[in-house]
Design a protein around this motif. Sequence first.
Motif, PDB file in Angstrom:
ATOM      1  N   GLY A  99       9.211   8.926   5.648  1.00 53.57           N
ATOM      2  CA  GLY A  99       7.958   9.658   5.640  1.00 53.57           C
ATOM      3  C   GLY A  99       6.750   8.739   5.681  1.00 53.57           C
ATOM      4  N   GLN A 100       5.562   9.328   5.575  1.00 54.29           N
ATOM      5  CA  GLN A 100       4.324   8.574   5.558  1.00 54.29           C
ATOM      6  C   GLN A 100       3.707   8.691   4.171  1.00 54.29           C
ATOM      7  N   VAL A 101       3.122   7.595   3.693  1.00 52.14           N
ATOM      8  CA  VAL A 101       2.586   7.545   2.341  1.00 52.14           C
ATOM      9  C   VAL A 101       1.061   7.544   2.416  1.00 52.14           C
ATOM     10  N   GLY A 102       0.445   8.455   1.688  1.00 51.03           N
ATOM     11  CA  GLY A 102      -1.006   8.541   1.675  1.00 51.03           C
ATOM     12  C   GLY A 102      -1.599   7.962   0.412  1.00 51.03           C
ATOM     13  N   GLU A 103      -2.921   8.025   0.333  1.00 48.34           N
ATOM     14  CA  GLU A 103      -3.604   7.554  -0.862  1.00 48.34           C
ATOM     15  C   GLU A 103      -3.186   8.403  -2.050  1.00 48.34           C
ATOM     16  N   GLY A 104      -2.970   7.712  -3.177  1.00 44.88           N
ATOM     17  CA  GLY A 104      -2.547   8.409  -4.390  1.00 44.88           C
ATOM     18  C   GLY A 104      -1.052   8.620  -4.465  1.00 44.88           C
ATOM     19  N   GLN A 105      -0.314   8.089  -3.477  1.00 42.58           N
ATOM     20  CA  GLN A 105       1.140   8.228  -3.470  1.00 42.58           C
ATOM     21  C   GLN A 105       1.809   6.847  -3.522  1.00 42.58           C
ATOM     22  N   ALA A 106       3.091   6.830  -3.886  1.00 42.93           N
ATOM     23  CA  ALA A 106       3.878   5.596  -3.930  1.00 42.93           C
ATOM     24  C   ALA A 106       5.321   5.909  -3.596  1.00 42.93           C
ATOM     25  N   VAL A 107       6.038   4.879  -3.198  1.00 36.54           N
ATOM     26  CA  VAL A 107       7.471   5.001  -2.904  1.00 36.54           C
ATOM     27  C   VAL A 107       8.213   3.956  -3.722  1.00 36.54           C
ATOM     28  N   ARG A 108       9.236   4.408  -4.429  1.00 33.65           N
ATOM     29  CA  ARG A 108      10.119   3.467  -5.126  1.00 33.65           C
ATOM     30  C   ARG A 108      10.795   2.593  -4.067  1.00 33.65           C
ATOM     31  N   ILE A 109      10.733   1.247  -4.209  1.00 35.88           N
ATOM     32  CA  ILE A 109      11.263   0.350  -3.171  1.00 35.88           C
ATOM     33  C   ILE A 109      12.042  -0.781  -3.819  1.00 35.88           C
ATOM     34  N   PHE A 110      13.069  -1.247  -3.117  1.00 36.94           N
ATOM     35  CA  PHE A 110      13.911  -2.328  -3.628  1.00 36.94           C
ATOM     36  C   PHE A 110      13.792  -3.548  -2.712  1.00 36.94           C
ATOM     37  N   THR A 111      14.117  -4.699  -3.241  1.00 39.59           N
ATOM     38  CA  THR A 111      13.969  -5.955  -2.505  1.00 39.59           C
ATOM     39  C   THR A 111      14.670  -5.866  -1.148  1.00 39.59           C
ATOM     40  N   GLY A 112      13.926  -6.185  -0.089  1.00 39.56           N
ATOM     41  CA  GLY A 112      14.457  -6.105   1.261  1.00 39.56           C
ATOM     42  C   GLY A 112      14.225  -4.781   1.931  1.00 39.56           C
ATOM     43  N   GLY A 113      13.753  -3.785   1.190  1.00 38.95           N
ATOM     44  CA  GLY A 113      13.478  -2.475   1.782  1.00 38.95           C
ATOM     45  C   GLY A 113      12.289  -2.538   2.725  1.00 38.95           C
ATOM     46  N   ILE A 114      12.379  -1.831   3.851  1.00 42.05           N
ATOM     47  CA  ILE A 114      11.291  -1.817   4.828  1.00 42.05           C
ATOM     48  C   ILE A 114      10.080  -1.104   4.226  1.00 42.05           C
ATOM     49  N   MET A 115       8.910  -1.680   4.432  1.00 42.25           N
ATOM     50  CA  MET A 115       7.683  -1.069   3.919  1.00 42.25           C
ATOM     51  C   MET A 115       7.442   0.277   4.612  1.00 42.25           C
ATOM     52  N   PRO A 116       7.245   1.340   3.838  1.00 37.72           N
ATOM     53  CA  PRO A 116       6.993   2.659   4.443  1.00 37.72           C
ATOM     54  C   PRO A 116       5.667   2.665   5.214  1.00 37.72           C
ATOM     55  N   VAL A 117       5.571   3.575   6.168  1.00 38.37           N
ATOM     56  CA  VAL A 117       4.339   3.732   6.947  1.00 38.37           C
ATOM     57  C   VAL A 117       3.199   4.083   5.993  1.00 38.37           C
ATOM     58  N   GLY A 118       2.097   3.339   6.106  1.00 39.07           N
ATOM     59  CA  GLY A 118       0.928   3.570   5.257  1.00 39.07           C
ATOM     60  C   GLY A 118       0.849   2.643   4.068  1.00 39.07           C
ATOM     61  N   CYS A 119       1.921   1.890   3.779  1.00 35.60           N
ATOM     62  CA  CYS A 119       1.943   1.001   2.607  1.00 35.60           C
ATOM     63  C   CYS A 119       1.715  -0.455   3.019  1.00 35.60           C
ATOM     64  N   ASP A 120       0.970  -1.182   2.184  1.00 39.39           N
ATOM     65  CA  ASP A 120       0.737  -2.601   2.446  1.00 39.39           C
ATOM     66  C   ASP A 120       0.827  -3.446   1.186  1.00 39.39           C
ATOM     67  N   THR A 121       1.225  -2.829   0.060  1.00 39.51           N
ATOM     68  CA  THR A 121       1.255  -3.520  -1.234  1.00 39.51           C
ATOM     69  C   THR A 121       2.479  -3.060  -2.011  1.00 39.51           C
ATOM     70  N   VAL A 122       3.072  -4.004  -2.772  1.00 40.10           N
ATOM     71  CA  VAL A 122       4.155  -3.649  -3.701  1.00 40.10           C
ATOM     72  C   VAL A 122       3.749  -4.129  -5.089  1.00 40.10           C
ATOM     73  N   VAL A 123       3.783  -3.207  -6.030  1.00 44.03           N
ATOM     74  CA  VAL A 123       3.574  -3.566  -7.427  1.00 44.03           C
ATOM     75  C   VAL A 123       4.940  -3.599  -8.091  1.00 44.03           C
ATOM     76  N   ILE A 124       5.237  -4.705  -8.782  1.00 43.30           N
ATOM     77  CA  ILE A 124       6.583  -4.861  -9.345  1.00 43.30           C
ATOM     78  C   ILE A 124       6.801  -3.840 -10.464  1.00 43.30           C
ATOM     79  N   GLN A 125       8.061  -3.485 -10.658  1.00 40.51           N
ATOM     80  CA  GLN A 125       8.392  -2.411 -11.589  1.00 40.51           C
ATOM     81  C   GLN A 125       7.983  -2.750 -13.023  1.00 40.51           C
ATOM     82  N   GLU A 126       7.908  -4.043 -13.353  1.00 38.93           N
ATOM     83  CA  GLU A 126       7.535  -4.442 -14.706  1.00 38.93           C
ATOM     84  C   GLU A 126       6.056  -4.195 -14.996  1.00 38.93           C
TER      85      GLU A 126
END
Length: 431
Positions: A99-126
Amino acid sequence: MIEKQASCEDDGEPLLLPVAEARQRLLTSLQPVCEAVELPLSEALYRVLAADIVSPVDVPPQANSAMDGYALQRTSIPASGERSLQVVGTAWAGQPFTGQVGEGQAVRIFTGGIMPVGCDTVVIQEHVRCRTAPTDGPGLIDIDSEVIAGKNVRQAGEDVACGQMVLPRGRQLHAADIGVLASLGIARVNVVRPLKVAFFSTGDELCALDEHVPGTPLAPGKLFDSNRYTMAALLRGLHVEVMDLGIVRDNESDTRDALLRASADADVVISSGGVSAGDADFVTRVFHEVGQVSFWKLAMRPGRPLAFGKVGQAAFFGLPGNPVAVMVTFLEFVQPALKHLAGMHDLDTPLLPARCLSTLRKSPGRVEYQRGIMRLDEQGELVVESTGKQGAGRLSSMSAANCLIVIASEMDGVQLGDRVQVQPFHGLLPG
């Protein structure tokens, strides 16, 4: 008064060729092998590339996460304080979020996962407060203004870009290179065909190990042939095809036959012993008769009697007979020559500065290669000390050493605490 001829015991001899000039003459006269073979990548370790490797793909192929966490767009990061984001899905390594990610949304992601459309930043789970357990699917997370935009993302082509020259022609492939080529999807490579190197020892006094009955003493005057085993080990470390011609006895006929037979099949022929000026030094005599001599005597110790030239189309090295001189001349001349013939560009081992903890005797006029043991002292400074007596027949001193102490021709000995240059065996000895 006896009129004395020049010998290896002399401090200076005007006809000796300087080491640097001999190296230059050697490399200038040898043309690298041009023939190439194609090999599966799994068989290409230590082979030399015959052509540049250009990447056919980006590595990584898509932007992906460098950490486990949550992917979002930078506009979702609060200017101050905290903000809640809606988790709308999960991106696993190998299973992207479609899917596509908009402002105010996030996707749970794991190391090596392709960045979803609309995302340019990863904040670590910690660095996230979860309103619901991460495994419960869609939910809410809280982030704060300390999240750094663009962080924890590996960009497409960040490691290797499509069209980038990755490995140059002449590169010897090591384990990391094999991994890089595999990451590019390259399954086969063109490499220089292996050099064919023939070698033999000379001397009536030599006894081959496979001809000796264990437990029985050697006949008076006989010696075990160590040089041939040393040369075989050095050559195998260079990953060439070896042709062991055994021991050639001290007569002109056998020596001529060995030289001509070896040069007909090999790219390089190496002998040990028989290159001085004595009555039993038949290698010198035959080489001058059937070969093209480039040089014969060098201003170095050990290794003054070192013959080099051509026999037919093969390069020929006539090494001294003393065991230490065999190793030193091999490392300083034969090894770089074989690398040059294989098309390699990185021929020399760097000289490292070290403080000498021994007093070393030497007269000006020759480069000397003395055996040493180098280490880091308590202050982290590189220091070196001699292995002891430096006779060219003391092969055990090479086994005890981890470097060569290289003393320049113009130097008149080394005093305790003087700065010297060392060649570490790591990188000098092939392997």
